[in-house]
Design an enzyme around this catalytic site. Sequence first.
Site, PDB file in Angstrom:
ATOM      1  N   ARG A 130      -8.488  -0.295  10.852  1.00 35.82           N
ATOM      2  CA  ARG A 130      -7.176   0.155  10.395  1.00 35.82           C
ATOM      3  C   ARG A 130      -7.261   1.138   9.214  1.00 35.82           C
ATOM      4  NH1 ARG A 130      -7.516  -5.439   9.467  1.00 35.82           N
ATOM      5  NH2 ARG A 130      -7.855  -6.052   7.286  1.00 35.82           N
ATOM      6  N   ASP A 131      -6.085   1.642   8.875  1.00 35.31           N
ATOM      7  CA  ASP A 131      -5.841   2.475   7.689  1.00 35.31           C
ATOM      8  C   ASP A 131      -6.483   3.865   7.790  1.00 35.31           C
ATOM      9  OD1 ASP A 131      -4.898  -0.020   6.894  1.00 35.31           O
ATOM     10  OD2 ASP A 131      -6.629  -0.438   5.625  1.00 35.31           O
ATOM     11  N   GLU A 189     -11.083  -1.766   3.480  1.00 34.17           N
ATOM     12  CA  GLU A 189      -9.725  -1.319   3.755  1.00 34.17           C
ATOM     13  C   GLU A 189      -9.440   0.019   3.063  1.00 34.17           C
ATOM     14  OE1 GLU A 189      -6.869  -4.869   4.946  1.00 34.17           O
ATOM     15  OE2 GLU A 189      -7.110  -4.732   2.765  1.00 34.17           O
ATOM     16  N   ASP A 230       0.798  -1.227   0.000  1.00 33.70           N
ATOM     17  CA  ASP A 230       0.000   0.000   0.000  1.00 33.70           C
ATOM     18  C   ASP A 230       0.835   1.285   0.000  1.00 33.70           C
ATOM     19  OD1 ASP A 230      -1.668  -2.076   0.608  1.00 33.70           O
ATOM     20  OD2 ASP A 230      -2.595  -1.137   2.335  1.00 33.70           O
TER      21      ASP A 230
END
Length: 484
Positions: A158-159, A213, A39
């Site tokens: 997350r993220d 995500e 990523d």
Amino acid sequence: MKSINEINDKAIKSYMEDKQFDDWKLNYHLEMNFGLINDPNGLAYFNNEYYIFFQWNPFDCEHKFKHWGLVRTKDFINYSIPKAVLAPDDWYDKNGCYSGSGIVIGDKLNLLYTGNVKDFQGNRSSYQCVATVDKKGNIVKKGPVLDTIPEGYTPHFRDPKAYKMGDKFYFVIGAQSEGLKGCALLYESADFEKWSLVGKINTKYKDFGFMWECPSLLNINGTDILIFSPQGLEKEEYRYQNIYQSGYILGKLNYNTLDFDHGTFEELDLGTDFYAPQVFKDDNNRDIMIGWMGLPEEENDHMTVEHGRVHCLTMPREIFIKDNLLYQKPVEEMKDLRQEVIAEAEGVICTEWKSENTNDNSYEINAEIDRLNADHIEIKFMGIDDEYSKLVLDFKNGTGILDNSSILNGPKSIRKFKIEKDEKVSINMFVDKSAVEIYLQGGRYVLSSRIYSKNNSQGIIISSNEEIKINNLNLWSMGGFKYE
């Protein structure tokens, strides 16, 4: 685990050596000389440079030991040597410095990322952490600013993607409900230190995969855009054909109720290798997107694994809204990599156009074609005889196909997609050794794929079932990024 200094000594040595790489080493896509890259993270324009962070396992081609790597550039052509800058060496990120974002506050670039922690039984904890970058390039970890997960959600949390609106900071974060449904949550802060949950963003998609995500929430010319990567969508003939997808919804978010009035989910890329994109705004007010040119859980399919590296990032793309869709085009700076003109055509009427010289598969082709009475156009590339890929546009049925089944090395694949029955065809295709990015109809459709043809499998053919008119066509050899 080696220290950051040891990793970076190896990186510097590998980029300074006059090393002969294999046939698939990329010229103008960001990849590491060793390890796994995934990523893009922390994308920002800071201190008169573009900062491009990325997930990096510098030890192996597996999804372990996630560090943050960094390259800097002023022009998307000349780059600093990639280096590791965040390591999973604290209690709050010991099992990985996972994805996150960057935002400039005052004279510092603030990084917000997920620290991943697992116990001996494999149970996961998730911490949202801050690190800062000063103008001298010093990076300091500050630790967690959010150490809890809201009730009703799993540790798949997350993220964070941070942004500022008015006098408040926000971040949108990917989440999974206890009912195993993907979604995105919104947090706010007055000082980037104390964060409070605003709530879940309410979309029309209540049951749309088991995890979302890498979400990004942005606004272009008054339109709110939620970009995210849902996992667990059921494959269809013309949609959702990869293991996981990346796409967006356009509309208007009510910040009081978090109701998002939006259109349908549209995939950002229809090729075989695209995931986890991130968008940032530069000093020219461009909205620039970079994606991971890969997918989770499919590393062993890639030929470069045997050479100790895998995956890359896409070229930087400018995104804009047209006809209530997101269009994409390579940033203008990519034109500076054009070298000699290999072939050109103007006003040519034919059923076949061919060039067998494509400079070791490092080239760009830009063409506009009037299809006249033809309803079927085929473009063969990366070989034209025993081995090739082909893009087929069937305007009679309104379909397109990217067919990599005739490639001898690596994964074989076919991707199908729907197209409008336009009278003219515009194609801007970039071939970079083993990476291909195709921009159709001015960037309305984009396809990114890793394709591992033999080094001598070159050439390109445009053919049709009836005569077409090539209004203009240019084919350039392409140079490569420089690292110093």
